[in-house]
Scaffold this motif. Sequence first.
Motif, mmCIF file in Angstrom:
data_model
loop_
_atom_site.group_PDB
_atom_site.id
_atom_site.type_symbol
_atom_site.label_atom_id
_atom_site.label_comp_id
_atom_site.label_asym_id
_atom_site.label_seq_id
_atom_site.Cartn_x
_atom_site.Cartn_y
_atom_site.Cartn_z
ATOM 1 N N ASN A 63 0.851 -1.191 0.000
ATOM 2 C CA ASN A 63 0.000 0.000 0.000
ATOM 3 C C ASN A 63 0.886 1.241 0.000
ATOM 4 N N PRO A 64 0.877 2.041 -1.081
ATOM 5 C CA PRO A 64 1.785 3.191 -1.155
ATOM 6 C C PRO A 64 1.531 4.248 -0.090
ATOM 7 N N LEU A 65 0.340 4.242 0.532
ATOM 8 C CA LEU A 65 0.045 5.218 1.572
ATOM 9 C C LEU A 65 0.563 4.787 2.938
ATOM 10 N N CYS A 66 0.920 3.513 3.073
ATOM 11 C CA CYS A 66 1.337 2.990 4.370
ATOM 12 C C CYS A 66 2.794 3.342 4.639
ATOM 13 N N ARG A 67 3.039 4.069 5.726
ATOM 14 C CA ARG A 67 4.391 4.488 6.078
ATOM 15 C C ARG A 67 4.925 3.768 7.308
ATOM 16 N N SER A 68 4.032 3.153 8.069
ATOM 17 C CA SER A 68 4.467 2.412 9.248
ATOM 18 C C SER A 68 3.372 1.425 9.626
ATOM 19 N N PHE A 69 3.730 0.443 10.457
ATOM 20 C CA PHE A 69 2.704 -0.479 10.929
ATOM 21 C C PHE A 69 3.017 -0.937 12.344
ATOM 22 N N PHE A 70 1.957 -1.348 13.033
ATOM 23 C CA PHE A 70 2.050 -1.886 14.382
ATOM 24 C C PHE A 70 1.659 -3.356 14.327
ATOM 25 N N TYR A 71 2.357 -4.167 15.096
ATOM 26 C CA TYR A 71 1.995 -5.581 15.142
ATOM 27 C C TYR A 71 2.053 -6.071 16.584
ATOM 28 N N HIS A 72 1.030 -6.842 16.968
ATOM 29 C CA HIS A 72 0.968 -7.436 18.301
ATOM 30 C C HIS A 72 1.012 -8.953 18.133
ATOM 31 N N PRO A 73 2.149 -9.605 18.439
ATOM 32 C CA PRO A 73 2.289 -11.048 18.203
ATOM 33 C C PRO A 73 1.242 -11.893 18.923
ATOM 34 N N SER A 74 0.931 -11.546 20.167
ATOM 35 C CA SER A 74 -0.022 -12.357 20.927
ATOM 36 C C SER A 74 -1.441 -12.209 20.389
ATOM 37 N N MET A 76 -2.112 -11.161 17.359
ATOM 38 C CA MET A 76 -2.061 -11.308 15.895
ATOM 39 C C MET A 76 -2.836 -10.172 15.223
ATOM 40 N N ASN A 77 -2.589 -8.967 15.729
ATOM 41 C CA ASN A 77 -3.295 -7.771 15.266
ATOM 42 C C ASN A 77 -2.314 -6.890 14.493
ATOM 43 N N CYS A 78 -2.748 -6.408 13.332
ATOM 44 C CA CYS A 78 -1.902 -5.596 12.454
ATOM 45 C C CYS A 78 -2.597 -4.267 12.185
ATOM 46 N N LEU A 79 -1.896 -3.167 12.458
ATOM 47 C CA LEU A 79 -2.421 -1.830 12.211
ATOM 48 C C LEU A 79 -1.531 -1.131 11.198
ATOM 49 N N GLY A 80 -2.100 -0.669 10.099
ATOM 50 C CA GLY A 80 -1.347 0.087 9.104
ATOM 51 C C GLY A 80 -1.611 1.570 9.266
ATOM 52 N N SER A 81 -0.579 2.379 9.115
ATOM 53 C CA SER A 81 -0.713 3.814 9.356
ATOM 54 C C SER A 81 -0.094 4.632 8.227
ATOM 55 N N GLN A 82 -0.669 5.812 7.979
ATOM 56 C CA GLN A 82 -0.112 6.752 7.011
ATOM 57 C C GLN A 82 0.976 7.618 7.626
ATOM 58 N N SER A 83 1.190 7.491 8.929
ATOM 59 C CA SER A 83 2.044 8.422 9.651
ATOM 60 C C SER A 83 3.345 7.780 10.095
ATOM 61 N N TYR A 84 4.365 8.622 10.292
ATOM 62 C CA TYR A 84 5.616 8.194 10.900
ATOM 63 C C TYR A 84 5.614 8.436 12.403
ATOM 64 N N LYS A 85 4.570 9.083 12.913
ATOM 65 C CA LYS A 85 4.553 9.408 14.331
ATOM 66 C C LYS A 85 4.609 8.141 15.174
ATOM 67 N N ARG A 86 5.280 8.234 16.299
ATOM 68 C CA ARG A 86 5.372 7.096 17.195
ATOM 69 C C ARG A 86 4.079 6.969 17.989
ATOM 70 N N GLY A 87 3.808 5.795 18.496
ATOM 71 C CA GLY A 87 2.677 5.615 19.381
ATOM 72 C C GLY A 87 1.596 4.752 18.792
ATOM 73 N N LEU A 88 0.582 4.471 19.581
ATOM 74 C CA LEU A 88 -0.529 3.639 19.163
ATOM 75 C C LEU A 88 -1.780 4.480 18.989
ATOM 76 N N PRO A 89 -2.712 4.030 18.158
ATOM 77 C CA PRO A 89 -3.945 4.789 17.957
ATOM 78 C C PRO A 89 -4.718 4.979 19.255
ATOM 79 N N SER A 90 -5.566 5.993 19.273
ATOM 80 C CA SER A 90 -6.354 6.314 20.459
ATOM 81 C C SER A 90 -7.099 5.083 20.954
#
Length: 240
Positions: A63-74, A76-90
């Motif tokens: 996805n060309p809009l995706c600049r970073s992603f979050f992954y939780h191994p336990s 098995m949740n994947c969050l794709g983000s347009q931002s480089y900002k650190r942190g997790l969604p609200s």
Amino acid sequence: MEKILIKYLYDLAMIVSYISAGDLCNKWMQDLDFENNLDASMLLWDKDGIPCRKTCGILCNSNPLCRSFFYHPSLMNCLGSQSYKRGLPSGQSIQKGWEYYTRSQQCDGDYTFNKTLGLCYKIHPETKIYFKAMDACEAEEAKLIIIRNEMEFVHVRDALISASPLTFALNGLRKILVDGTITWKYWNGQSPYLDWEPGEPDNYLGDEYCGNFFTIPGHQYKFDDVNCFWHNSFICQKYI
């Protein structure tokens, strides 16, 4: 049975994608310095049942809009983000166990990386018609640049000023017919951020259907309409 088959085909597709994508380690770097300030509006997706972090990376890499992603191994949740900002969604910042990955901040060849925009760009001083400029960008695995907001416009404008002298610089803007109405869109169908030069677009001689930056000194380096078959400089971009 049908759901099991669909899941099997999905897992198989992910395996094939992983094999074809190769090792993602050179494209991603882990960053655990969370600041818990990522705007949830920058979230592209929230997917459960993603078996590993590399599968999550493949989704983001495609996805060309995706600049970073979050992954939780336990989870098995994947969050794709347009931002480089650190942190997790609200609402999820208090959860532990998240891993955060950003795209490697490097550009291929003679492209310049802009961290604020999250893309690599290259100003081509040589001139081509719009369609040949598109081909030239695609040959470099890039696209004619699109401007999505004022921040991107300011960064690109400043780069063009530094690269002067140029007369015009093509971008990915096209004038098309949508539901009986003539409108301006980018090559990907996205509605553009527009900041026209005074008096533009003027459809000079009735055949100006492409967009460019008016880079003649004394002007404001804003948008201008141009004949698609005129030869102009152009700007390519690629998301990394």
